[in-house]
Design a protein around this motif. Structure first.
Motif, PDB file in Angstrom:
ATOM      1  N   LEU A  88       0.765  -1.185  -0.211  1.00 21.29           N
ATOM      2  CA  LEU A  88      -0.023   0.036  -0.136  1.00 21.29           C
ATOM      3  C   LEU A  88       0.843   1.243   0.183  1.00 21.29           C
ATOM      4  N   GLY A  89       0.520   2.275  -0.768  1.00 19.65           N
ATOM      5  CA  GLY A  89       1.337   3.433  -0.824  1.00 19.65           C
ATOM      6  C   GLY A  89       0.540   4.687  -1.333  1.00 19.65           C
ATOM      7  N   LYS A  90       1.419   5.568  -1.349  1.00 22.22           N
ATOM      8  CA  LYS A  90       1.109   7.034  -1.699  1.00 22.22           C
ATOM      9  C   LYS A  90       1.852   7.458  -2.788  1.00 22.22           C
ATOM     10  N   GLN A  91       1.179   8.449  -3.657  1.00 17.63           N
ATOM     11  CA  GLN A  91       2.186   9.037  -4.686  1.00 17.63           C
ATOM     12  C   GLN A  91       2.312  10.534  -4.017  1.00 17.63           C
ATOM     13  N   LYS A  92       3.577  11.043  -3.701  1.00 14.02           N
ATOM     14  CA  LYS A  92       3.647  12.485  -3.298  1.00 14.02           C
ATOM     15  C   LYS A  92       4.666  13.066  -4.284  1.00 14.02           C
ATOM     16  N   GLY A  93       4.170  13.719  -5.485  1.00 15.60           N
ATOM     17  CA  GLY A  93       4.865  14.347  -6.493  1.00 15.60           C
ATOM     18  C   GLY A  93       5.647  13.158  -7.415  1.00 15.60           C
ATOM     19  N   ASN A  94       7.002  13.245  -7.405  1.00 14.55           N
ATOM     20  CA  ASN A  94       7.713  12.487  -8.061  1.00 14.55           C
ATOM     21  C   ASN A  94       8.045  10.952  -7.283  1.00 14.55           C
ATOM     22  N   GLU A  95       7.557  11.015  -6.048  1.00 17.82           N
ATOM     23  CA  GLU A  95       8.057   9.845  -5.119  1.00 17.82           C
ATOM     24  C   GLU A  95       6.871   9.013  -4.765  1.00 17.82           C
ATOM     25  N   LEU A  96       6.896   7.652  -5.052  1.00 20.59           N
ATOM     26  CA  LEU A  96       5.908   6.769  -4.440  1.00 20.59           C
ATOM     27  C   LEU A  96       6.572   6.153  -3.190  1.00 20.59           C
ATOM     28  N   GLN A  97       5.719   6.411  -2.110  1.00 20.97           N
ATOM     29  CA  GLN A  97       6.120   6.132  -0.771  1.00 20.97           C
ATOM     30  C   GLN A  97       5.240   4.679  -0.359  1.00 20.97           C
ATOM     31  N   GLU A 141      -9.702 -12.523  -5.227  1.00 20.75           N
ATOM     32  CA  GLU A 141     -10.558 -11.675  -5.854  1.00 20.75           C
ATOM     33  C   GLU A 141     -11.088 -10.852  -4.477  1.00 20.75           C
ATOM     34  N   ILE A 142     -11.438 -11.702  -3.368  1.00 20.13           N
ATOM     35  CA  ILE A 142     -12.184 -11.071  -2.168  1.00 20.13           C
ATOM     36  C   ILE A 142     -11.065 -10.394  -1.490  1.00 20.13           C
ATOM     37  N   ALA A 143      -9.757 -10.905  -1.297  1.00 17.88           N
ATOM     38  CA  ALA A 143      -8.676 -10.213  -0.636  1.00 17.88           C
ATOM     39  C   ALA A 143      -8.454  -8.935  -1.100  1.00 17.88           C
ATOM     40  N   LEU A 144      -8.308  -8.723  -2.423  1.00 21.71           N
ATOM     41  CA  LEU A 144      -7.969  -7.611  -3.100  1.00 21.71           C
ATOM     42  C   LEU A 144      -8.976  -6.476  -3.106  1.00 21.71           C
ATOM     43  N   THR A 145     -10.365  -7.111  -3.155  1.00 18.55           N
ATOM     44  CA  THR A 145     -11.484  -5.887  -2.874  1.00 18.55           C
ATOM     45  C   THR A 145     -11.504  -5.439  -1.651  1.00 18.55           C
ATOM     46  N   THR A 146     -11.452  -6.256  -0.559  1.00 18.72           N
ATOM     47  CA  THR A 146     -11.139  -6.044   0.943  1.00 18.72           C
ATOM     48  C   THR A 146     -10.117  -4.881   1.226  1.00 18.72           C
ATOM     49  N   VAL A 147      -8.958  -5.092   0.557  1.00 18.38           N
ATOM     50  CA  VAL A 147      -7.762  -4.567   0.818  1.00 18.38           C
ATOM     51  C   VAL A 147      -7.966  -3.134   0.290  1.00 18.38           C
ATOM     52  N   GLU A 148      -8.424  -3.230  -1.161  1.00 20.25           N
ATOM     53  CA  GLU A 148      -8.691  -1.775  -1.654  1.00 20.25           C
ATOM     54  C   GLU A 148      -9.721  -0.906  -0.903  1.00 20.25           C
ATOM     55  N   GLN A 149     -10.612  -1.380  -0.531  1.00 22.91           N
ATOM     56  CA  GLN A 149     -11.621  -0.677   0.391  1.00 22.91           C
ATOM     57  C   GLN A 149     -10.800  -0.036   1.390  1.00 22.91           C
ATOM     58  N   MET A 150     -10.093  -0.936   2.347  1.00 27.33           N
ATOM     59  CA  MET A 150      -9.472  -0.404   3.529  1.00 27.33           C
ATOM     60  C   MET A 150      -8.301   0.629   2.971  1.00 27.33           C
ATOM     61  N   ALA A 151      -7.636   0.324   1.955  1.00 25.73           N
ATOM     62  CA  ALA A 151      -6.499   1.298   1.502  1.00 25.73           C
ATOM     63  C   ALA A 151      -7.229   2.751   1.090  1.00 25.73           C
ATOM     64  N   ASN A 152      -8.397   2.481   0.194  1.00 29.38           N
ATOM     65  CA  ASN A 152      -9.075   3.933  -0.109  1.00 29.38           C
ATOM     66  C   ASN A 152      -9.465   4.765   1.321  1.00 29.38           C
ATOM     67  N   SER A 153      -9.967   3.877   2.157  1.00 29.25           N
ATOM     68  CA  SER A 153     -10.316   4.678   3.387  1.00 29.25           C
ATOM     69  C   SER A 153      -9.398   5.390   4.095  1.00 29.25           C
ATOM     70  N   LYS A 154      -8.135   5.203   3.630  1.00 29.12           N
ATOM     71  CA  LYS A 154      -6.809   5.700   4.561  1.00 29.12           C
ATOM     72  C   LYS A 154      -6.110   6.785   3.414  1.00 29.12           C
ATOM     73  N   GLY A 155      -6.704   6.990   2.267  1.00 25.00           N
ATOM     74  CA  GLY A 155      -6.118   7.569   1.313  1.00 25.00           C
ATOM     75  C   GLY A 155      -4.860   6.803   0.777  1.00 25.00           C
ATOM     76  N   LEU A 156      -4.828   5.629   0.610  1.00 25.56           N
ATOM     77  CA  LEU A 156      -3.932   4.862   0.068  1.00 25.56           C
ATOM     78  C   LEU A 156      -4.270   4.195  -1.345  1.00 25.56           C
TER      79      LEU A 156
END
Length: 202
Positions: free
Chosen positions: A31-40, A59-74
């Motif tokens: 899980l990460g976030k893009q800040k300008g030209n840097e991926l953290q 598929e279940i795992a990917l969907t579940t993790v994506e929802q969690m990541a989105n909720s944290k801005g990741l």
């Protein structure tokens, strides 16, 4: 390719997942976030150690993790793996390709971290991760010196502490969670232990 940095928690969870199942291939999400030209890369979510193929469970795992990541801005920014064979650092098995290509479709600067099993020891004095980044439709290997790891030498000391205390036993992946849904795949308690170890070994 963008600049790349790994926070200590993401690094530690990859290593602990591989240490918990030294006899198995393992995989997980970054899980990460893009800040300008840097991926953290700020966290890792352990997926499987039994069946790594793309399946209803992944598929279940990917969907579940994506929802969690989105909720944290990741975002799901990458994939990690360790192969079963100690000498194997390849990323082209169908089980790895399916998930990593899906991630790259959704995130242009996706990364893959491969654990080099030969470098895995309790007192690791070298970083066992081999990193590739998706660019121009291909996975391209990144030189180790171009990747920043939060904590520097303190990170290796923190990892020694975590391995010596067998904290890998407390790591929960999705296989564990699917066997017993009371087990927390988010690893909130382990996150605290890792964060404390990193703080104490600065």
């Amino acid at each position: 390719m963008t600049d790349l940095s790994f926070c200590g928690r993401a690094y530690a969870k990859i290593i602990l997942h591989a240490a918990k199942y030294p006899h198995c291939a393992i995989n997980g999400l970054l899980l990460g976030k893009q800040k300008g030209n840097e991926l953290q890369i700020v966290d890792a979510v352990p997926l499987f150690h039994i069946c790594l193929h793309v399946s209803p469970m992944s598929e279940i795992a990917l969907t579940t993790v994506e929802q969690m990541a989105n909720s944290k801005g990741l975002v799901i920014a990458g994939y990690y793996l360790a192969n079963e064979n100690i000498n194997d650092v390849s990323i082209d098995k169908p089980s790895h390709r399916g998930i990593s290509e899906k991630i790259a479709e959704n995130f242009n600067n996706a990364v893959i971290a491969v654990v080099d099993n030969k470098d895995m020891t309790i007192g690791m004095n070298v970083n066992p991760l081999r990193i590739s980044q998706y660019s121009d439709g291909k996975w391209k290997f990144k030189d180790k010196s171009s990747i920043k790891y939060e904590g520097g030498a303190g990170l290796l000391e923190a990892m020694y502490y975590l391995m010596k205390n067998e904290e890998y036993r407390n790591l929960v992946d999705f296989d564990n969670h699917l066997d017993n849904i009371s087990l927390d795949w988010r690893n909130l308690l382990l996150n605290d232990v890792i964060d404390d170890a990193l703080k104490n070994h600065r």
